[in-house]
Design an enzyme around this catalytic site. Structure first.
Site, PDB file in Angstrom:
ATOM      1  N   SER A  69      -5.958 -11.646 -12.357  1.00 36.55           N
ATOM      2  CA  SER A  69      -6.007 -10.292 -12.458  1.00 36.55           C
ATOM      3  C   SER A  69      -4.992  -9.706 -13.256  1.00 36.55           C
ATOM      4  CB  SER A  69      -6.048  -9.820 -10.995  1.00 36.55           C
ATOM      5  OG  SER A  69      -4.698  -9.691 -10.394  1.00 36.55           O
ATOM      6  N   ASP A 176     -17.066   1.458   3.322  1.00 39.96           N
ATOM      7  CA  ASP A 176     -16.494   1.314   1.956  1.00 39.96           C
ATOM      8  C   ASP A 176     -17.309   0.514   0.824  1.00 39.96           C
ATOM      9  OD1 ASP A 176     -14.730   2.723   3.325  1.00 39.96           O
ATOM     10  OD2 ASP A 176     -12.909   1.142   3.167  1.00 39.96           O
ATOM     11  N   TYR A 228      -4.415   1.844  12.525  1.00 41.42           N
ATOM     12  CA  TYR A 228      -5.890   1.585  12.614  1.00 41.42           C
ATOM     13  C   TYR A 228      -6.645   0.736  13.652  1.00 41.42           C
ATOM     14  CZ  TYR A 228     -10.720   1.013  10.258  1.00 41.42           C
ATOM     15  OH  TYR A 228     -11.839   1.145  10.118  1.00 41.42           O
TER      16      TYR A 228
HETATM   17  C1  GLA Z   1     -10.883   2.697   6.052  1.00 47.95           C
HETATM   18  C2  GLA Z   1     -12.180   1.648   6.838  1.00 47.95           C
HETATM   19  C3  GLA Z   1     -13.614   2.161   6.600  1.00 47.95           C
HETATM   20  C4  GLA Z   1     -13.405   3.447   7.877  1.00 47.95           C
HETATM   21  C5  GLA Z   1     -12.269   4.448   7.328  1.00 47.95           C
HETATM   22  C6  GLA Z   1     -12.082   5.755   8.289  1.00 47.95           C
HETATM   23  O1  GLA Z   1     -11.422   3.349   4.943  1.00 47.95           O
HETATM   24  O2  GLA Z   1     -12.136   0.910   5.543  1.00 47.95           O
HETATM   25  O3  GLA Z   1     -14.113   1.180   7.159  1.00 47.95           O
HETATM   26  O4  GLA Z   1     -13.445   3.112   9.123  1.00 47.95           O
HETATM   27  O5  GLA Z   1     -11.123   3.867   7.179  1.00 47.95           O
HETATM   28  O6  GLA Z   1     -13.360   6.412   8.142  1.00 47.95           O
END
Ligand code: GLA
Length: 386
Positions: A69, A176, A228
């Site tokens: 990359s 995402d 998270y």
């Molecule tokens: C990150 C995670 C997603 C989601 C967002 C919060 O981007 O990758 O899956 O949980 O946080 O909305």
């Protein structure tokens, strides 16, 4: 301006000494609304952006996979038979994790040839714009094609998520990769994360004279550690205490009872998710009925909920949102997983440069690092380029 597709082909040839068979790409995403709702089986409304990961790929006549990359000096090599979630680390866990995860979803990896891959990207890393999902989704569509797997896009999104969860080690949801694979030009992806039903909905920003400005605070975050996973655990605790499978099953009307059952912190985490799900539904309805000029207050409310109830904002994001609201934005919020990354502001085109200057000034005044601001537009999802 040179084309990143030409560059990636040239870089592939330099790295591997032959011409690639094809070029694939996948976009990053910005989430318009619906934060930390995906892993609660809820609703999200992101769109794919005009910043992409581009890769060139060549099929080999043995069983090696080599990835290189533009963001690392090394070429990482592995035999297909040695692929496992534990064997992968660093940046190559994203592309190689996808190769591994395809096997977890039923691809017969014993029957496929090795590949060489060179990856380049215009998705900024660490800005909350899913540079990682862009790599996963580009790799997923490329391997699906050259390995002739015939997986549909929802399955490929789950493949990318599995790579991220198990090979990279970030307990993220499905948003995402879905946005990166299902996005379309000028449209948002309204996704039900329980059923994976996706509806593509016109955003109409351009016709309404609006732009979406990204304000990248430069505060870096990682979802493989800390906050998270913590928030995800709180949501699971809350759902268990309320006797539901996931917080998707709790409505705004249930919150009064939830307050009696839950401790204050868990209650606020739950309230964020429940009200955020409702805001996604309200945003989609408002967009359809009244157009994008009417969705601003929902974005503002989303930010307050993340700041005060879910507690995933940082001072830089709060400042970006405040300055945006004071300088012509019709709505603004932090976007993505939180603890850093970017805020978004929806605003009239002719207010963009004024806001950019105001943001720079406010960050300097507060002694914060220099932010990076740029507009994005909704673009098509992962595809073969040539
Ligand atoms: C990150 C995670 C997603 C989601 C967002 C919060 O981007 O990758 O899956 O949980 O946080 O909305």
């Amino acid at each position: 301006m040179s084309d990143i597709r030409d560059e990636v082909v040239a870089d592939f040839s330099d790295a591997f000494g032959y011409e690639p068979q094809g070029v694939w790409s996948a976009p990053g995403r910005v989430n318009l609304i619906g934060e930390h709702t995906d892993y609660n089986d809820g609703f999200v409304f992101p769109f794919a952006i005009n910043r992409r990961t581009v890769l060139a790929l060549g099929v080999r006549d043995d069983r090696r996979i080599r990835v290189a990359s533009s963001f690392a000096d090394e070429v990482v090599e592995i035999d297909i038979d040695d692929l496992s979630a534990e064997a992968l680390e660093g940046w190559s866990a994203y592309p190689l994790g996808v190769a591994w995860a395809l096997g977890e979803f039923g691809a017969d990896l014993a029957a496929v040839p090795g590949v060489d891959v060179f990856i380049d990207s215009t998705v900024p890393v660490g800005a909350g714009l899913s540079s990682s999902a862009a790599i996963e989704s580009a790799m997923a569509v490329a391997l699906d094609e050259v390995w002739q797997l015939g997986f549909d896009r929802s399955t490929l999104a789950r493949v990318g998520q599995r790579a991220e969860n198990d090979a990279v080690g970030a307990p993220t949801g499905i948003m995402d990769q879905s946005a990166s694979l299902l996005g379309q030009k000028d449209a948002g992806v309204f996704l039900d994360c329980r059923t994976l039903d996706a509806e593509v909905i016109d955003l109409g920003f351009q016709a309404a004279g609006l732009e979406l400005l990204i304000i990248d605070t430069g505060v870096s975050h990682s979802h493989a550690t800390g906050g998270y996973a913590d928030r995800r655990a709180s949501c699971e605790r809350g759902a268990a205490a309320l006797g539901v499978e996931s917080l998707r099953d709790v409505t705004v009307d249930d919150l009064a009872r939830a307050r009696e059952v839950l401790d204050d912190e868990t209650f606020r985490r739950v309230r964020h998710v429940v009200t955020e799900n409702q805001r996604v539904l309200d945003t989609v309805r408002t967009l359809r009925e009244e157009g994008p000029l009417a969705i601003g207050s929902l974005l503002d409310e989303s930010h307050v909920s993340m700041r005060d109830d879910f507690e995933i904002s940082v001072p830089e994001l709060d400042l970006a949102v405040e300055v945006a609201q004071a300088n012509g934005a019709i709505g603004a919020r932090m976007t993505g997983g939180g603890f850093g990354g970017a805020a978004i502001a929806l605003l009239p085109t002719d207010a963009v440069s004024r806001l950019q200057v105001a943001i720079d000034g406010a960050f300097a005044e507060h002694g914060f690092g220099q932010p990076v601001t740029f507009t994005v537009s909704a673009s098509e999802g992962a595809k073969r380029e040539r």
